[in-house]
Design an enzyme around this catalytic site. Structure first.
Site, PDB file in Angstrom:
ATOM      1  N   ARG A 297       0.815  -1.217   0.000  1.00 31.63           N
ATOM      2  CA  ARG A 297       0.000   0.000   0.000  1.00 31.63           C
ATOM      3  C   ARG A 297       0.846   1.262   0.000  1.00 31.63           C
ATOM      4  O   ARG A 297       0.398   2.317  -0.417  1.00 31.63           O
ATOM      5  CB  ARG A 297      -0.910   0.043   1.227  1.00 31.63           C
ATOM      6  CG  ARG A 297      -1.879  -1.116   1.320  1.00 31.63           C
ATOM      7  CD  ARG A 297      -2.546  -1.143   2.667  1.00 31.63           C
ATOM      8  NE  ARG A 297      -1.508  -1.431   3.676  1.00 31.63           N
ATOM      9  CZ  ARG A 297      -1.696  -1.336   4.987  1.00 31.63           C
ATOM     10  NH1 ARG A 297      -2.856  -0.957   5.466  1.00 31.63           N
ATOM     11  NH2 ARG A 297      -0.723  -1.630   5.829  1.00 31.63           N
TER      12      ARG A 297
ATOM     13  N   HIS B 280      16.676  33.986   9.194  1.00 30.71           N
ATOM     14  CA  HIS B 280      15.778  34.552  10.195  1.00 30.71           C
ATOM     15  C   HIS B 280      15.925  33.867  11.548  1.00 30.71           C
ATOM     16  O   HIS B 280      16.202  32.672  11.622  1.00 30.71           O
ATOM     17  CB  HIS B 280      14.324  34.392   9.748  1.00 30.71           C
ATOM     18  CG  HIS B 280      14.047  34.987   8.418  1.00 30.71           C
ATOM     19  ND1 HIS B 280      13.159  34.421   7.532  1.00 30.71           N
ATOM     20  CD2 HIS B 280      14.528  36.088   7.791  1.00 30.71           C
ATOM     21  CE1 HIS B 280      13.108  35.152   6.424  1.00 30.71           C
ATOM     22  NE2 HIS B 280      13.935  36.164   6.564  1.00 30.71           N
TER      23      HIS B 280
ATOM     24  N   LYS C 210      12.910  25.194  15.559  1.00 34.32           N
ATOM     25  CA  LYS C 210      12.148  24.805  14.367  1.00 34.32           C
ATOM     26  C   LYS C 210      12.505  23.370  13.995  1.00 34.32           C
ATOM     27  O   LYS C 210      13.661  22.968  14.108  1.00 34.32           O
ATOM     28  CB  LYS C 210      12.481  25.705  13.174  1.00 34.32           C
ATOM     29  CG  LYS C 210      12.038  27.138  13.332  1.00 34.32           C
ATOM     30  CD  LYS C 210      12.428  27.968  12.121  1.00 34.32           C
ATOM     31  CE  LYS C 210      12.028  29.415  12.321  1.00 34.32           C
ATOM     32  NZ  LYS C 210      12.485  30.263  11.204  1.00 34.32           N
TER      33      LYS C 210
ATOM     34  N   HIS D  86      17.978  30.751  10.445  1.00 36.77           N
ATOM     35  CA  HIS D  86      17.515  29.725   9.499  1.00 36.77           C
ATOM     36  C   HIS D  86      17.168  30.359   8.159  1.00 36.77           C
ATOM     37  O   HIS D  86      16.579  31.436   8.097  1.00 36.77           O
ATOM     38  CB  HIS D  86      16.271  29.041  10.081  1.00 36.77           C
ATOM     39  CG  HIS D  86      15.617  28.096   9.146  1.00 36.77           C
ATOM     40  ND1 HIS D  86      14.336  28.286   8.672  1.00 36.77           N
ATOM     41  CD2 HIS D  86      16.068  26.961   8.575  1.00 36.77           C
ATOM     42  CE1 HIS D  86      14.027  27.281   7.860  1.00 36.77           C
ATOM     43  NE2 HIS D  86      15.050  26.480   7.782  1.00 36.77           N
TER      44      HIS D  86
ATOM     45  N   TYR E 237       6.813  23.165   9.032  1.00 35.54           N
ATOM     46  CA  TYR E 237       7.711  23.173  10.178  1.00 35.54           C
ATOM     47  C   TYR E 237       6.976  23.470  11.479  1.00 35.54           C
ATOM     48  O   TYR E 237       6.052  24.257  11.522  1.00 35.54           O
ATOM     49  CB  TYR E 237       8.885  24.129   9.973  1.00 35.54           C
ATOM     50  CG  TYR E 237       8.551  25.556   9.623  1.00 35.54           C
ATOM     51  CD1 TYR E 237       8.661  26.569  10.580  1.00 35.54           C
ATOM     52  CD2 TYR E 237       8.158  25.908   8.333  1.00 35.54           C
ATOM     53  CE1 TYR E 237       8.382  27.888  10.258  1.00 35.54           C
ATOM     54  CE2 TYR E 237       7.877  27.228   8.012  1.00 35.54           C
ATOM     55  CZ  TYR E 237       7.990  28.210   8.991  1.00 35.54           C
ATOM     56  OH  TYR E 237       7.710  29.503   8.668  1.00 35.54           O
TER      57      TYR E 237
ATOM     58  N   ASP F 293      15.142  40.605   3.144  1.00 31.76           N
ATOM     59  CA  ASP F 293      16.263  39.673   3.309  1.00 31.76           C
ATOM     60  C   ASP F 293      17.525  40.186   2.615  1.00 31.76           C
ATOM     61  O   ASP F 293      18.621  40.103   3.162  1.00 31.76           O
ATOM     62  CB  ASP F 293      15.904  38.284   2.781  1.00 31.76           C
ATOM     63  CG  ASP F 293      14.868  37.576   3.646  1.00 31.76           C
ATOM     64  OD1 ASP F 293      14.531  38.089   4.737  1.00 31.76           O
ATOM     65  OD2 ASP F 293      14.388  36.509   3.224  1.00 31.76           O
TER      66      ASP F 293
END
Length: 184
Positions: free
Chosen positions: A23, A62, A72, A119, A132, A168
């Protein structure tokens, strides 16, 4: 689940251990006991998703300061990305060092990012979706961003960013007072 510490202490890749048959398969992505056994965070307050339509989209780097700092746990559910972690933990022996891990829907690898690490990620295919867990709520006053190409850190991306936000791209050079909330 198989936990493997990276070159940055406290940053782990987590590989699922699928059990399958005709499956398909079943695998645990989170088990409070196994996370606790490895000394990892077990309390998460949000489960987020991020979608990047265009290949080589870059987001990051960040993080949040102080009591708003967050753990995270990141997993890709469609496509492939390279995930970056930059150690900004005050007093860490690997402060200023970074690591990267390829996460994809095919390899099903996850990454655990502890508090105090910045990150970011770059999509390596079109239509990348990641999910996340986050251990803390977003706090705009505590939000910080380190520019990926700040010469102090020498983060090497796998490609030139096709898309990067103005926020950024325009993040300031590293300053311990602002980025770490230190008194000078």
């Amino acid at each position: 689940m198989k936990f493997t510490e990276t070159s940055l202490p406290g940053v782990f890749t987590i590989d699922l251990e699928p059990r399958g048959d005709d499956r398909g398969f079943f695998a645990r992505m989170y088990d409070v006991g196994e996370f606790a056994e490895h000394g990892l965070e077990t309390d998460y307050v949000q489960f987020n998703t991020s979608f990047s339509r265009i290949k080589h989209t870059f987001r990051g780097m960040h993080y949040q300061l102080g009591a708003s700092a967050e753990v995270k746990v990141v997993k890709v559910i469609r496509g492939e990305l390279v995930d970056f972690v930059l150690d900004l933990r005050d007093g860490s022996p690997t402060f200023g060092q970074w690591t990267s891990v390829t996460l994809s829907a095919e390899n099903r690898t996850m990454i655990y990012i502890p508090r105090g690490c910045a990150h970011g990620f770059m999509s390596m295919t079109e239509d990348v979706e990641m999910q996340y867990f986050v251990s803390n709520y977003y706090d705009p006053a505590a939000e910080r961003c380190v520019r990926w190409n700040d010469p102090m850190f020498d983060v090497t991306l796998p490609a030139k960013p096709a898309i990067i936000s103005d926020k950024d791209a325009g993040a300031p050079d590293f300053d311990p007072v602002w980025h770490l909330g230190r008194e000078s």
